[in-house]
Design a protein around this motif. Structure first.
Motif, PDB file in Angstrom:
ATOM      1  N   ALA A  50     -52.983  -9.215  16.482  1.00 13.34           N
ATOM      2  CA  ALA A  50     -51.900  -9.712  17.330  1.00 13.34           C
ATOM      3  C   ALA A  50     -51.441  -8.641  18.303  1.00 13.34           C
ATOM      4  N   VAL A  51     -51.316  -7.404  17.818  1.00 10.54           N
ATOM      5  CA  VAL A  51     -50.896  -6.299  18.692  1.00 10.54           C
ATOM      6  C   VAL A  51     -51.930  -6.072  19.790  1.00 10.54           C
ATOM      7  N   GLY A  52     -53.196  -6.178  19.430  1.00  6.72           N
ATOM      8  CA  GLY A  52     -54.242  -6.032  20.440  1.00  6.72           C
ATOM      9  C   GLY A  52     -54.145  -7.081  21.536  1.00  6.72           C
ATOM     10  N   LYS A  53     -53.801  -8.285  21.170  1.00  5.25           N
ATOM     11  CA  LYS A  53     -53.646  -9.351  22.173  1.00  5.25           C
ATOM     12  C   LYS A  53     -52.440  -9.087  23.073  1.00  5.25           C
ATOM     13  N   LEU A  54     -51.360  -8.586  22.484  1.00  2.90           N
ATOM     14  CA  LEU A  54     -50.204  -8.207  23.294  1.00  2.90           C
ATOM     15  C   LEU A  54     -50.581  -7.113  24.284  1.00  2.90           C
ATOM     16  N   MET A  55     -51.306  -6.126  23.824  1.00  3.54           N
ATOM     17  CA  MET A  55     -51.655  -4.987  24.676  1.00  3.54           C
ATOM     18  C   MET A  55     -52.553  -5.396  25.834  1.00  3.54           C
ATOM     19  N   GLU A  56     -53.375  -6.391  25.614  1.00  2.00           N
ATOM     20  CA  GLU A  56     -54.221  -6.873  26.707  1.00  2.00           C
ATOM     21  C   GLU A  56     -53.360  -7.461  27.825  1.00  2.00           C
ATOM     22  N   LEU A  57     -52.219  -8.072  27.449  1.00  7.28           N
ATOM     23  CA  LEU A  57     -51.333  -8.653  28.457  1.00  7.28           C
ATOM     24  C   LEU A  57     -50.535  -7.596  29.215  1.00  7.28           C
ATOM     25  N   THR A  58     -50.311  -6.435  28.600  1.00  9.86           N
ATOM     26  CA  THR A  58     -49.465  -5.407  29.202  1.00  9.86           C
ATOM     27  C   THR A  58     -50.284  -4.165  29.553  1.00  9.86           C
ATOM     28  N   TYR A  59     -50.623  -3.364  28.576  1.00  8.49           N
ATOM     29  CA  TYR A  59     -51.381  -2.131  28.828  1.00  8.49           C
ATOM     30  C   TYR A  59     -52.629  -2.418  29.653  1.00  8.49           C
ATOM     31  N   GLY A  60     -53.377  -3.454  29.249  1.00 10.51           N
ATOM     32  CA  GLY A  60     -54.617  -3.768  29.945  1.00 10.51           C
ATOM     33  C   GLY A  60     -54.390  -4.143  31.395  1.00 10.51           C
ATOM     34  N   ALA A  61     -53.307  -4.890  31.663  1.00  7.23           N
ATOM     35  CA  ALA A  61     -53.028  -5.305  33.040  1.00  7.23           C
ATOM     36  C   ALA A  61     -52.751  -4.099  33.933  1.00  7.23           C
ATOM     37  N   TYR A  62     -51.968  -3.146  33.444  1.00  3.15           N
ATOM     38  CA  TYR A  62     -51.675  -1.942  34.228  1.00  3.15           C
ATOM     39  C   TYR A  62     -52.943  -1.099  34.428  1.00  3.15           C
ATOM     40  N   TYR A  63     -53.718  -0.945  33.354  1.00  3.63           N
ATOM     41  CA  TYR A  63     -54.886  -0.065  33.455  1.00  3.63           C
ATOM     42  C   TYR A  63     -55.912  -0.614  34.437  1.00  3.63           C
ATOM     43  N   ARG A  64     -56.081  -1.916  34.445  1.00  3.45           N
ATOM     44  CA  ARG A  64     -57.055  -2.488  35.376  1.00  3.45           C
ATOM     45  C   ARG A  64     -56.674  -2.204  36.831  1.00  3.45           C
ATOM     46  N   LEU A  65     -55.387  -2.066  37.109  1.00  6.09           N
ATOM     47  CA  LEU A  65     -54.930  -1.830  38.477  1.00  6.09           C
ATOM     48  C   LEU A  65     -54.811  -0.351  38.827  1.00  6.09           C
ATOM     49  N   PHE A  66     -54.453   0.491  37.842  1.00  8.91           N
ATOM     50  CA  PHE A  66     -54.157   1.897  38.146  1.00  8.91           C
ATOM     51  C   PHE A  66     -54.932   2.861  37.248  1.00  8.91           C
ATOM     52  N   PRO A  67     -56.217   2.698  37.059  1.00 11.46           N
ATOM     53  CA  PRO A  67     -56.914   3.559  36.096  1.00 11.46           C
ATOM     54  C   PRO A  67     -56.828   5.042  36.429  1.00 11.46           C
ATOM     55  N   GLU A  68     -56.751   5.368  37.717  1.00 10.27           N
ATOM     56  CA  GLU A  68     -56.731   6.781  38.103  1.00 10.27           C
ATOM     57  C   GLU A  68     -55.443   7.488  37.687  1.00 10.27           C
ATOM     58  N   HIS A  69     -54.388   6.742  37.400  1.00 11.13           N
ATOM     59  CA  HIS A  69     -53.111   7.366  37.023  1.00 11.13           C
ATOM     60  C   HIS A  69     -52.976   7.561  35.512  1.00 11.13           C
ATOM     61  N   PHE A  70     -53.828   6.923  34.724  1.00 11.80           N
ATOM     62  CA  PHE A  70     -53.746   7.088  33.274  1.00 11.80           C
ATOM     63  C   PHE A  70     -54.362   8.423  32.878  1.00 11.80           C
TER      64      PHE A  70
END
Length: 750
Positions: free
Chosen positions: A227-247
């Motif tokens: 369940a936590v992994g699914k939540l993270m895909e909605l949040t962490y994953g969304a940001y990372y797909r857009l701003f990978p160079e800042h992570f």
């Protein structure tokens, strides 16, 4: 006047790692400390309230930088516009990242919208309604058997999920119970959920234990890694797909917020995978143990509850914190974040096991909120988690909702920070700066716009930088270890017996929380809470009367081990305690000796070991918490590295304005001390957060610092002064240290 005896400080830091420190290392830290513009500063919680504008965001970041802040933790709200996770929102988020990167500042990634973490701004409920937070409830009834019965589940109409975890029967008036889980079927019905039960002939007390999720649920199932992994895909994953160079560059750490068991009804957070996890751990199903979570059921209660709550607490630690930590590591960053109330005496309504919760997390984090001194006695709990698991950074979200707001001035920034620095916290996140200061929902507003603190912010962040360059990445020194009595607390707790106070009520039968408050505030003796697992797996008993926390970085050497109010204890822990006594470590049992085992069928082993310990010359007993007796005992059995002998007022009465809160003159929070070792140097932090000028008489152990330089480091100015030793008569180094109101110093030996 500062008076020091010649050549009588006990030299610490003589382990191989400390000896490897070069003279260049020793010189670099004083130079950095003394700079007018030291590196670092605090990271402001940055509330994104209202309609965001790219130019305004840029201007505010610049003003925060000018006032010494090292970064921001942007916190989107339901009122944020553009809407959280929308395309326009992400465009403005990118503008913040680019602006921060250009200025060498950090963005701490707050991982949801508002608080608590776990909703993905409401999208979790929309996309994964089957993965929301669940809780345990009980149906308790008396039925006559011999036929199939159908029972309505109370509140079933409000449930979206209901799964049977256990069904037990017992004869009326009897404590024994038998599982009939295979004879019960829970299924949806027109009016919610019902249970179809096949009972043998006779009259029975029937208890059904159900894992449920109701229609109001919006938070993720924190105990379920999937369940936590699914939540993270909605949040962490969304940001990372857009701003990978800042992570891993601009974004270096996460920040999750306020997960707690009390987010579920009755503080009874549960998950449908619990029974499987329990069987993996113990080799048998937990069906007949469920009744002990709601009432006293007779023999085996203690071990059963320890097992049940223990599995839940492990699932909690392996749920949100570990899943986020694994994701963060794969994306070049660190995981931080906090459950609610890390400082409260009843952890079983919060995160469960207050130390184990942080086992898999890179950086523990806690919060200091509502008012000055709120929870102050409990901040050594997350600090001890950091020491147990060899973490050298500990964050604190601080100043949020401090009341009354009229007292939130520049001095308050220092007062509260001194409180937590002395208890092991070494990175501050002020709560906070508001994008729209006309709509501040939670005081105080910590920015250039607040006239009560605007002119103090830059100096405050310089002070923060100097304190944290010493307190971070340094080894904590404690000579007292206290067994964290989580097993005993678990054995005393069951759902329904305690009001849901979000952990404010102590677990009855265990006074460990009173003890740790007395140690820090009244005796000014630092300590580390030792987790039962840590005692077994990371602690080594030496032949020299030392119990060593054998970590690579944060090793510690305890000369006193306290076992507080434990009627229930792990057999392996008690055996280690006996080993300590046999090898010369001072052992103190407080309240009573253990009586029961935290493991099944271990009571006889506990009683056998206790019989030996009661007659052991190295074991001591104190039946109650008496401050004077405890201080006398500690001083009589340990040559403490540092002792605050006396704190007195300097120069007569206070000059503070009338009507100030009593907490502002509380001397128990003045000169609390923490001892850290960094770059081959010993640092002792002392603060005076009160409105009075105070003077402390401080002594150090015989032999400390022989042949070394003793100095006074001022984190407010960067000034370093040499202290000139003067011989004393009693074999201890004596220092008279005066501090003006709201001032702090490091005494340093190098």
């Amino acid at each position: 006047m500062i008076v020091i005896s010649l050549g009588i400080l006990l030299a610490l830091g003589n382990c191989p790692a400390a000896n490897a420190v070069t003279e260049e290392d020793r010189q670099d830290l004083p130079d950095r400390f003394a700079r007018q513009e030291p590196e670092g500063g605090s990271i402001s919680l940055y509330w994104l309230n209202g309609e965001l504008n790219g130019e305004t965001l840029k201007q505010q970041i610049e003003l925060l930088r000018q006032n010494g802040f090292a970064g921001i933790a942007p916190l989107p709200m339901r009122s944020t516009r553009p809407e959280y996770l929308s395309r326009a929102y992400f465009e403005l988020y990118r503008s913040m990242l680019d602006e921060l990167a250009a200025r060498g500042m950090e963005l701490m990634f707050y991982d949801d919208c508002d608080f608590p973490t776990g909703t993905a701004g409401g999208r979790m409920k929309e996309v994964h309604p089957d993965k929301l937070i669940k809780y345990l409830t009980r149906v308790d009834t008396t039925l006559r058997g011999g036929e199939t019965r159908v029972i309505d589940i109370p509140d079933g109409q409000g449930m979206r999920f209901c799964q049977l975890m256990s069904a037990c029967i017992s004869g009326t008036g009897e404590t024994g119970r038998t599982s009939i889980s295979d004879n019960v079927n829970v299924r949806p019905a027109a009016d919610g959920f019902v249970a179809q039960v096949e009972l043998p002939a006779g009259e029975w007390r029937l208890q059904l234990f159900l894992c449920c999720s109701d229609k109001n649920a919006r938070l993720v199932d924190y105990l379920d890694p999937d369940a936590v992994g699914k939540l993270m895909e909605l949040t962490y994953g969304a940001y990372y797909r857009l701003f990978p160079e800042h992570f891993g560059t601009t974004i270096r750490t996460t920040f999750y917020d306020d997960h707690a068991y009390y987010q579920a009804p009755g503080a009874a957070e549960w998950t449908d995978g619990f029974n499987e996890k329990f069987k993996e751990s113990y080799g048998f199903p937990p069906d007949t143990l469920y009744p002990s979570l709601f009432e006293n059921t007779g023999g085996g209660d203690a071990a059963g509850r320890v097992a049940m709550y223990g599995v839940r607490d492990r699932m909690n630690a392996e749920g949100y914190p570990r899943v986020v930590s694994q994701w963060a590591a794969a994306h070049r960053m660190a995981c931080s974040g906090h459950p609610a109330g890390t400082y409260r005496p009843n952890p079983l309504q919060l995160m469960g096991d207050g130390l184990l919760y942080f086992k898999h997390q890179d950086i523990p984090l806690c919060d200091y909120i509502h008012f000055l001194r709120q929870g102050i006695d409990g901040f050594n709990i997350p600090a001890s988690a950091a020491y147990n698991y060899d973490r050298d950074i500990l964050y604190c979200e601080i100043y949020g909702n401090f009341q009354p707001d009229s007292c939130n001035d520049g001095d308050m920034l220092y007062r509260a920070a001194m409180d937590v620095y002395a208890r092991g916290i070494n990175k501050l996140i002020p709560h906070g700066t508001w994008y729209d200061d006309a709509q501040v929902a939670i005081a105080p507003e910590i920015s250039w716009r607040n006239p009560r603190m605007a002119t103090r912010l830059k100096d405050y962040n310089r002070w923060v930088s100097r304190c944290e360059m010493i307190l971070q990445h340094s080894r904590h020194v404690a000579q007292v270890g206290i067994l964290y009595p989580i097993a005993d607390m678990q054995s005393h707790y069951h759902f329904g017996e305690y009001a849901i106070t979000n952990g404010r009520e102590s677990i009855r039968g265990n006074r460990y929380f009173d003890l740790i408050g007395t140690m820090t505030r009244k005796l000014r003796v630092d300590y580390t809470l030792i987790h039962p697992e840590t005692l077994d797996e990371r602690c080594v008993v030496g032949e020299d009367g030392v119990l060593r926390l054998d970590n690579p970085k944060n090793y510690e050497e305890y000369r006193l081990l306290i076992v507080p109010w434990c009627r229930t204890i792990h057999v392996s822990n008690l055996a280690k305690v006996k080993d300590c006594a046999d090898r010369g470590v001072n052992v103190l049992f407080m309240g009573h000796y253990p009586e029961k085992s935290a493991e099944f069928a271990g009571d006889e082993a506990v009683q056998r070991l206790v019989d030996e310990l009661k007659h052991h010359p190295g074991v001591h007993f104190m039946d109650d918490l008496d401050e004077e007796k405890l201080e006398e005992f500690i001083r009589g059995h340990i040559d403490l590295n540092v002792r605050v002998e006396q704190v007195r007022e300097t120069g007569g009465t206070s000059t503070a304005p009338a009507g100030r809160p009593a907490a502002f003159r509380d001397r128990e929070c003045a000169f609390n001390v923490i001892h850290k070792v960094r770059d081959g140097m010993d640092f002792f932090f002392f603060g005076n957060p009160t409105d009075d000028g105070l003077t402390a008489e401080i002594s150090f152990a015989d032999g400390f610092g022989k042949g070394k330089r003793v100095e006074l480091w001022n984190p407010h100015t960067g000034k370093i002064e040499k202290l000139h030793p003067v011989q004393t008569q009693d074999g201890r180094l004596r220092i008279t240290l005066p501090l003006e109101p709201v001032q702090s110093r490091f005494i340093t030996v190098r």
